[in-house]
Design an enzyme around this catalytic site. Sequence first.
Site, short mmCIF file in Angstrom:
data_model
loop_
_atom_site.label_atom_id
_atom_site.label_comp_id
_atom_site.label_asym_id
_atom_site.label_seq_id
_atom_site.Cartn_x
_atom_site.Cartn_y
_atom_site.Cartn_z
N HIS A 240 0.83 -1.35 0.06
CA HIS A 240 0.10 -0.05 -0.10
C HIS A 240 0.43 1.08 0.36
O HIS A 240 2.18 1.22 0.67
CB HIS A 240 -1.21 0.23 1.12
CG HIS A 240 -2.57 -1.13 1.12
ND1 HIS A 240 -2.41 -2.00 1.84
CD2 HIS A 240 -2.89 -1.26 -0.04
CE1 HIS A 240 -3.56 -2.51 1.79
NE2 HIS A 240 -3.95 -2.48 0.91
N LYS A 244 4.87 1.47 1.33
CA LYS A 244 6.02 0.97 0.34
C LYS A 244 7.69 2.01 0.85
O LYS A 244 8.56 1.04 0.31
CB LYS A 244 5.55 2.27 -0.83
CG LYS A 244 4.61 1.96 -2.41
CD LYS A 244 4.44 2.72 -2.85
CE LYS A 244 2.98 2.39 -3.27
NZ LYS A 244 3.72 0.64 -4.61
N THR A 266 4.20 -5.34 -8.36
CA THR A 266 4.20 -3.86 -9.42
C THR A 266 3.88 -2.96 -9.29
O THR A 266 5.06 -2.38 -9.26
CB THR A 266 2.59 -4.23 -8.11
OG1 THR A 266 2.93 -3.62 -7.24
CG2 THR A 266 0.98 -5.22 -8.47
N GLY A 267 3.42 -1.85 -10.56
CA GLY A 267 3.87 -1.43 -11.41
C GLY A 267 4.79 -0.16 -10.67
O GLY A 267 6.29 0.28 -10.29
N THR A 269 6.10 0.43 -7.07
CA THR A 269 6.88 -0.68 -6.12
C THR A 269 7.98 -0.94 -7.00
O THR A 269 9.02 -0.68 -6.60
CB THR A 269 5.65 -1.75 -5.87
OG1 THR A 269 5.18 -1.91 -4.85
CG2 THR A 269 7.19 -2.55 -4.94
N GLY A 288 -0.60 -1.49 -9.01
CA GLY A 288 -1.95 -2.11 -8.63
C GLY A 288 -3.76 -2.12 -8.99
O GLY A 288 -4.01 -2.76 -9.74
N ASP A 293 -2.32 -6.57 -9.14
CA ASP A 293 -2.77 -6.88 -7.93
C ASP A 293 -3.15 -8.55 -9.00
O ASP A 293 -3.33 -10.13 -7.95
CB ASP A 293 -3.58 -7.45 -6.74
CG ASP A 293 -3.12 -5.27 -6.32
OD1 ASP A 293 -1.53 -5.79 -6.19
OD2 ASP A 293 -4.23 -4.81 -5.89
#
Length: 360
Positions: A240, A244, A266-267, A269, A288, A293
């Site tokens: 979330h 991060k 995910t993008g 991150t 996400g 996800d």
Amino acid sequence: MAFDFILMLTADDRTIPDARARLTEALEGGVRHIGFKDVGLPLADLKGLADEIRAAGGRSYLEVVSLDGESELASARAAIDLDVDCLLGGTRAEEVTRLTRHHPIRYYPFPGRITGHPSVLEGPAEDIVASARHLADLEHVHGLDLLAYRFDGNVPGLMARVCAAVEKPVIMAGSIDSEARVHDTAAAGAAGFTVGTAALAGAFPAEDPGFAGQVRAILSMTSRARIASTAPRRIALAAHNTRKSHLKAWVSRHARALKGHTLICTGGTGRMIAEAHPDLSIRRLQRGGRGGDQQLGALVTTGDLDAVIFFADPTQSHGGDADLQALTRLAVLHDIPVAQSPATADMIAALLLGPTTSPT
């Protein structure tokens, strides 16, 4: 696969007559990856085995030992009908993949020249490695099943060469009957190994008697050997927004141990980790909120992840909470370790990456 033990309910390359009874003992011993051969029992009995393995939360494997083409294709059709998770063995990958490509089954054929029954791996190591490369290049081949200890030569050297030559997971099979051989398969880079006859014969030193005791002993050996494993791991990373920074700090602490492994993120991150650690291998998915996800969930279901690390913020509601719940559900269903906090992520790192995860 994170160096897993696959128990085969087989002896002398045949499914044993009392496989259903032995399955009960195997599950009592704690094994979760369980397979059988395409010969030895009627199809209806094999279907019952596959159903019981799945009902117990396990992963099912059918290994092909038939040598003629017609029988091998019949076994591939049987694997589809049985709805097993993985099809191991066989030598006619191009023909088999025409059958399996439209199904969720994962396919691991034999590289090299296979002869006889019980099966033997023949040919010079160079030819076996070349065969492994060719098979791994096929789109609908998901890994390889190497009859390593049925090879009359330098087995540790052959295993290491095959694992280094391909990017897909390699399972080692055939006459693995000691802890030394289990350790050697891990050190060579194998994703897993099979044991059948040796466990049924009580070949492994065990604290507990019986078949369940053999299973527990091999599982303990697997845990010890996993520390020496050189197989690359595939670890999913997400967080979330408010967590991060915690995930970035976690990656920094374990950066040295994460080198050589693949981080699937995910993008947002993925961009953050790549900027902080450009030397790590990172595969970025969608953000996400745009389906990242769900992409992670798909990788869980196909067995393409060794762990999921998703740092969640329990103090706030998030638009993607339903996605996180779905991802967690799939990880539990497919027996993939999932961590939602640094403490549990540290445990996963110790298990998958070894006990030494000192910061860079």
